[in-house]
Scaffold this motif. Sequence first.
Motif, PDB file in Angstrom:
ATOM      1  N   ARG A  46       3.027   2.915  -7.911  1.00 46.34           N
ATOM      2  CA  ARG A  46       3.513   1.848  -7.015  1.00 46.34           C
ATOM      3  C   ARG A  46       2.350   0.976  -6.540  1.00 46.34           C
ATOM      4  NH1 ARG A  46       6.960   5.809  -4.999  1.00 46.34           N
ATOM      5  NH2 ARG A  46       5.568   6.233  -3.252  1.00 46.34           N
ATOM      6  N   PHE A  47       1.218   1.603  -6.216  1.00 46.02           N
ATOM      7  CA  PHE A  47       0.052   0.843  -5.772  1.00 46.02           C
ATOM      8  C   PHE A  47      -0.447  -0.068  -6.888  1.00 46.02           C
ATOM      9  CE2 PHE A  47      -4.382   0.005  -4.939  1.00 46.02           C
ATOM     10  CZ  PHE A  47      -4.348  -0.383  -3.609  1.00 46.02           C
ATOM     11  N   ALA A  48      -0.526   0.460  -8.105  1.00 50.93           N
ATOM     12  CA  ALA A  48      -0.972  -0.342  -9.249  1.00 50.93           C
ATOM     13  C   ALA A  48      -0.016  -1.502  -9.497  1.00 50.93           C
ATOM     14  CB  ALA A  48      -1.099   0.527 -10.488  1.00 50.93           C
ATOM     15  N   ALA A  49       1.290  -1.237  -9.414  1.00 50.15           N
ATOM     16  CA  ALA A  49       2.286  -2.297  -9.630  1.00 50.15           C
ATOM     17  C   ALA A  49       2.173  -3.378  -8.567  1.00 50.15           C
ATOM     18  CB  ALA A  49       3.688  -1.699  -9.630  1.00 50.15           C
ATOM     19  N   GLU A  50       1.915  -2.973  -7.333  1.00 47.60           N
ATOM     20  CA  GLU A  50       1.730  -3.932  -6.241  1.00 47.60           C
ATOM     21  C   GLU A  50       0.550  -4.854  -6.535  1.00 47.60           C
ATOM     22  OE1 GLU A  50      -0.242  -3.466  -1.921  1.00 47.60           O
ATOM     23  OE2 GLU A  50       1.488  -2.166  -2.253  1.00 47.60           O
ATOM     24  N   GLY A  51      -0.554  -4.281  -6.985  1.00 51.84           N
ATOM     25  CA  GLY A  51      -1.733  -5.081  -7.303  1.00 51.84           C
ATOM     26  C   GLY A  51      -1.504  -6.003  -8.484  1.00 51.84           C
ATOM     27  N   ALA A 166     -25.253   3.460  -7.673  1.00 54.56           N
ATOM     28  CA  ALA A 166     -26.554   4.098  -7.847  1.00 54.56           C
ATOM     29  C   ALA A 166     -27.661   3.179  -7.331  1.00 54.56           C
ATOM     30  CB  ALA A 166     -26.780   4.440  -9.312  1.00 54.56           C
ATOM     31  N   GLU A 167     -28.531   3.711  -6.496  1.00 56.42           N
ATOM     32  CA  GLU A 167     -29.690   2.988  -5.970  1.00 56.42           C
ATOM     33  C   GLU A 167     -29.332   1.604  -5.432  1.00 56.42           C
ATOM     34  OE1 GLU A 167     -33.101   3.139  -8.505  1.00 56.42           O
ATOM     35  OE2 GLU A 167     -32.531   5.094  -9.282  1.00 56.42           O
ATOM     36  N   SER A 168     -28.413   1.582  -4.496  1.00 59.38           N
ATOM     37  CA  SER A 168     -27.925   0.333  -3.925  1.00 59.38           C
ATOM     38  C   SER A 168     -28.460   0.139  -2.513  1.00 59.38           C
ATOM     39  CB  SER A 168     -26.394   0.383  -3.885  1.00 59.38           C
ATOM     40  OG  SER A 168     -25.884  -0.716  -3.187  1.00 59.38           O
ATOM     41  N   ASP A 169     -28.570  -1.109  -2.093  1.00 60.39           N
ATOM     42  CA  ASP A 169     -28.898  -1.407  -0.706  1.00 60.39           C
ATOM     43  C   ASP A 169     -27.674  -1.131   0.168  1.00 60.39           C
ATOM     44  OD1 ASP A 169     -31.449  -2.262  -1.358  1.00 60.39           O
ATOM     45  OD2 ASP A 169     -30.834  -4.368  -1.569  1.00 60.39           O
ATOM     46  N   ARG A 170     -27.929  -0.917   1.434  1.00 64.28           N
ATOM     47  CA  ARG A 170     -26.846  -0.646   2.378  1.00 64.28           C
ATOM     48  C   ARG A 170     -25.954  -1.875   2.539  1.00 64.28           C
ATOM     49  NH1 ARG A 170     -26.945   1.679   8.510  1.00 64.28           N
ATOM     50  NH2 ARG A 170     -24.891   0.863   9.096  1.00 64.28           N
ATOM     51  N   VAL A 171     -24.647  -1.607   2.536  1.00 63.42           N
ATOM     52  CA  VAL A 171     -23.633  -2.615   2.838  1.00 63.42           C
ATOM     53  C   VAL A 171     -22.597  -1.921   3.712  1.00 63.42           C
ATOM     54  CG1 VAL A 171     -21.779  -4.043   1.894  1.00 63.42           C
ATOM     55  CG2 VAL A 171     -23.960  -3.921   0.708  1.00 63.42           C
ATOM     56  N   ASP A 172     -22.266  -2.520   4.846  1.00 60.86           N
ATOM     57  CA  ASP A 172     -21.248  -1.948   5.725  1.00 60.86           C
ATOM     58  C   ASP A 172     -19.875  -2.437   5.288  1.00 60.86           C
ATOM     59  OD1 ASP A 172     -23.063  -0.539   7.352  1.00 60.86           O
ATOM     60  OD2 ASP A 172     -23.508  -2.369   8.476  1.00 60.86           O
ATOM     61  N   LEU A 173     -18.923  -1.517   5.311  1.00 59.93           N
ATOM     62  CA  LEU A 173     -17.560  -1.810   4.888  1.00 59.93           C
ATOM     63  C   LEU A 173     -16.592  -1.516   6.026  1.00 59.93           C
ATOM     64  CD1 LEU A 173     -17.731   0.019   1.429  1.00 59.93           C
ATOM     65  CD2 LEU A 173     -18.146  -2.403   1.875  1.00 59.93           C
ATOM     66  N   THR A 174     -15.473  -2.238   6.042  1.00 63.37           N
ATOM     67  CA  THR A 174     -14.424  -2.010   7.021  1.00 63.37           C
ATOM     68  C   THR A 174     -13.176  -1.541   6.281  1.00 63.37           C
ATOM     69  OG1 THR A 174     -15.298  -3.788   8.413  1.00 63.37           O
ATOM     70  CG2 THR A 174     -13.025  -3.081   8.829  1.00 63.37           C
ATOM     71  N   LEU A 175     -12.685  -0.360   6.643  1.00 59.65           N
ATOM     72  CA  LEU A 175     -11.482   0.167   6.012  1.00 59.65           C
ATOM     73  C   LEU A 175     -10.279  -0.665   6.442  1.00 59.65           C
ATOM     74  CD1 LEU A 175     -10.196   2.422   4.260  1.00 59.65           C
ATOM     75  CD2 LEU A 175      -9.851   3.704   6.385  1.00 59.65           C
ATOM     76  N   GLU A 176      -9.556  -1.219   5.451  1.00 57.62           N
ATOM     77  CA  GLU A 176      -8.376  -2.023   5.722  1.00 57.62           C
ATOM     78  C   GLU A 176      -7.085  -1.251   5.476  1.00 57.62           C
ATOM     79  OE1 GLU A 176      -9.150  -5.345   3.062  1.00 57.62           O
ATOM     80  OE2 GLU A 176      -9.758  -6.543   4.794  1.00 57.62           O
ATOM     81  N   ARG A 177      -7.155  -0.268   4.569  1.00 65.24           N
ATOM     82  CA  ARG A 177      -5.944   0.448   4.177  1.00 65.24           C
ATOM     83  C   ARG A 177      -6.353   1.691   3.414  1.00 65.24           C
ATOM     84  NH1 ARG A 177      -1.735  -2.148  -0.183  1.00 65.24           N
ATOM     85  NH2 ARG A 177      -0.143  -0.555  -0.085  1.00 65.24           N
ATOM     86  N   SER A 178      -5.594   2.762   3.586  1.00 67.93           N
ATOM     87  CA  SER A 178      -5.832   3.947   2.761  1.00 67.93           C
ATOM     88  C   SER A 178      -4.505   4.637   2.473  1.00 67.93           C
ATOM     89  CB  SER A 178      -6.801   4.914   3.437  1.00 67.93           C
ATOM     90  OG  SER A 178      -6.233   5.458   4.602  1.00 67.93           O
ATOM     91  N   ILE A 179      -4.436   5.207   1.285  1.00 65.55           N
ATOM     92  CA  ILE A 179      -3.236   5.900   0.805  1.00 65.55           C
ATOM     93  C   ILE A 179      -3.722   7.163   0.108  1.00 65.55           C
ATOM     94  CG2 ILE A 179      -1.259   5.778  -0.769  1.00 65.55           C
ATOM     95  CD1 ILE A 179      -1.528   2.692  -0.612  1.00 65.55           C
TER      96      ILE A 179
END
Length: 194
Positions: A46-51, A166-179
């Motif tokens: 369902r999630f894939a179909a929505e996208g 892998a070996e990435s600089d820091r980036v802050d993320l905001t959770l918008e949705r989780s299933i």
Amino acid sequence: MATVSVFQSMTLDGVMQGPGRPDEDTRGGFTAGGWARGYEDDVSMRFAAEGMASRGALLFGHRTYDDVLGAWTRAPQPNPFTDVLTRSPKFVVSRSVDSRLGYPNSTLLAGEATQTVAALREQVDGALTILGSGQLVRSLHAAGLIDQYILQIYPIVLGSGAQLFAESDRVDLTLERSITTTTGVIIAQYAVAR
């Protein structure tokens, strides 16, 4: 201006290499391909179909474009993915101006990814969704060109394989949705904090 989203399957330890089939991506001697099989359920479908129902264009690295379109155009028909993948506008990043694109509605972005995608973001409106394409994602991530991550996190630890960050600089993320799916996959949608 377009927004760039990443839709990626990954293991709990961050491996994104070869989720679909054993022969999908064996670079570096990777032998654990196909690790995502058996985790599909109604929730993830369902999630894939929505996208897939949302409008927008797809953005690929050349190798992933050939692999994904090749696999789905050979898959038994009808299926919900082939039609969307062939019908959607596709932008394909490649360093080579001689790259051939074998599927309809495809446009080559020849040159360095960060430059060609930055220019594309200014030229088009709507969503640009990256499927797979780990090297492209890492490059755009480092340049600050990703707006959103949609991660399917599988309850698997592989211990080897190409990692998404892998070996990435820091980036802050905001959770918008989780299933959470019935098979333990966590689908998490994050916005990149600016």
